[in-house]
Write a protein that holds these residues in place. Structure first.
Motif, PDB file in Angstrom:
ATOM      1  N   ARG A  39       0.874  -1.195  -0.022  1.00 47.92           N
ATOM      2  CA  ARG A  39      -0.040   0.098   0.071  1.00 47.92           C
ATOM      3  C   ARG A  39       0.632   1.367  -0.015  1.00 47.92           C
ATOM      4  N   GLN A  40       2.008   1.131   0.751  1.00 49.45           N
ATOM      5  CA  GLN A  40       2.799   2.432   0.853  1.00 49.45           C
ATOM      6  C   GLN A  40       3.326   2.862  -0.690  1.00 49.45           C
ATOM      7  N   ASP A  41       3.916   1.592  -1.356  1.00 51.50           N
ATOM      8  CA  ASP A  41       4.488   2.219  -2.507  1.00 51.50           C
ATOM      9  C   ASP A  41       3.219   2.888  -3.574  1.00 51.50           C
ATOM     10  N   LEU A  42       2.216   1.926  -3.446  1.00 56.33           N
ATOM     11  CA  LEU A  42       0.949   2.677  -4.187  1.00 56.33           C
ATOM     12  C   LEU A  42       0.715   4.100  -3.929  1.00 56.33           C
ATOM     13  N   TYR A  70      -6.031   3.670  -7.703  1.00 54.69           N
ATOM     14  CA  TYR A  70      -7.161   3.471  -6.632  1.00 54.69           C
ATOM     15  C   TYR A  70      -7.830   2.249  -6.742  1.00 54.69           C
ATOM     16  N   PHE A  71      -7.997   1.289  -7.781  1.00 56.20           N
ATOM     17  CA  PHE A  71      -8.717   0.018  -7.711  1.00 56.20           C
ATOM     18  C   PHE A  71      -7.802  -0.853  -6.974  1.00 56.20           C
ATOM     19  N   LYS A  72      -6.523  -0.511  -7.075  1.00 59.47           N
ATOM     20  CA  LYS A  72      -5.616  -1.622  -6.378  1.00 59.47           C
ATOM     21  C   LYS A  72      -5.633  -1.329  -5.059  1.00 59.47           C
ATOM     22  N   TYR A  86     -11.951   4.202  -2.227  1.00 57.09           N
ATOM     23  CA  TYR A  86     -11.046   3.903  -3.493  1.00 57.09           C
ATOM     24  C   TYR A  86     -11.820   3.596  -4.383  1.00 57.09           C
ATOM     25  N   PHE A  87     -12.820   2.768  -4.296  1.00 58.92           N
ATOM     26  CA  PHE A  87     -13.284   2.187  -5.679  1.00 58.92           C
ATOM     27  C   PHE A  87     -14.135   3.444  -6.082  1.00 58.92           C
ATOM     28  N   CYS A 114     -14.779  -0.814 -11.354  1.00 60.82           N
ATOM     29  CA  CYS A 114     -14.902  -0.277 -10.055  1.00 60.82           C
ATOM     30  C   CYS A 114     -16.237  -0.092  -9.556  1.00 60.82           C
ATOM     31  N   ASN A 115     -17.125   0.106 -10.515  1.00 57.02           N
ATOM     32  CA  ASN A 115     -18.526   0.263 -10.191  1.00 57.02           C
ATOM     33  C   ASN A 115     -19.040  -1.276 -10.006  1.00 57.02           C
TER      34      ASN A 115
END
Length: 249
Positions: A39-42, A70-72, A86-87, A114-115
């Motif tokens: 998560r930190q990398d993203l 944001y999806f990841k 995020y989604f 994402c929907n």
């Protein structure tokens, strides 16, 4: 975070303060996304991509990449509130992408994805209000470019027809056909193989499921020691064990 990742983040940071070569920055963002481990990398890549978006507000190629991040992040989140946040951001940037460029296959792919994830998180997965828009977006993405995200639109539809309750449109034949296309378009993408094997398994075609999993293990042996690959290999062996219980080794 490893030294190479730190140096790459720094290089983009320097680029963002100077004249930008948009294609070079996008290439570097893709590379960083590919090696991000947590998560930190993203979140670091998200900050860089947001800055790139401010510099190129009309670039659909930047907008969908921000949605992808944001999806990841949503998938990695545990709290429902974080997932929804995020989604929702993913959906916002995907919708912006198709507004900028109505022919962006990536935009429609992440819009549908994402929907669907938002609906799933909110407990509305088996709802026509979620299902039909997801189908429509993925079918548009397929018409525009079915190869995006390693056969992603076909993979998404394969999962949809596999996971839906029967009275909401579950269709194993369609699921298998979509996963076959996903494997053809993304032969090195493990989730394509595993999805196809699950569809075969649920359709009681255990030999085809076993052959698909064995083919994936051959591919996986060349993919390195990434954690996501290890998880897929573990799931593969679990399913192979279940198949062996039914038809033997």
């Amino acid at each position: 975070m490893n030294g190479i990742f730190k140096a790459s983040v720094l290089s983009i940071g320097l680029l963002l303060g100077a004249e930008l070569d948009q294609e070079a920055v996008l290439k570097e963002i893709d590379r960083l996304y590919g090696v991000a481990k947590n998560r930190q990398d993203l979140l670091k890549i998200e900050a860089l991509t947001r800055e790139t978006t401010r510099r190129f507000p009309e670039a659909d190629t930047v907008s969908w990449r921000l949605g992808r991040i944001y999806f990841k992040l949503g998938k990695l989140s545990e709290a429902e509130t974080d997932k929804i946040r995020y989604f929702s951001l993913c959906l916002e940037h995907a919708e912006n992408t198709v507004k900028i460029n109505p022919k962006s296959a990536n935009g429609f792919f992440f819009k549908g994805l994402c929907n669907g994830k938002l609906g799933q998180t909110r407990g509305l997965w088996a709802s026509l209000g979620i299902i039909e828009p997801l189908k429509e977006d993925m079918e548009i993405a397929i018409r525009l470019d079915p190869s995006v995200n390693e056969g992603g639109p076909h993979r998404a539809l394969g999962n949809l027809y596999l996971q839906l309750p029967r009275f909401f449109g579950k269709d194993l034949k369609r699921s298998i056909n979509h996963f076959r296309e996903a494997v053809r378009l993304g032969p090195k993408y493990g989730e394509n193989h595993l999805g196809l094997a699950r569809a075969y398994f649920e359709n009681d075609d255990y030999v085809a499921a076993r052959d698909t999993l064995r083919a994936f293990l051959e591919v996986a042996s060349k993919l390195g020691e990434d954690e996501s690959v290890r998880n897929l290999i573990s799931e593969t062996h679990t399913l192979l064990h279940q198949i062996a219980e039914r038809i033997g080794p």
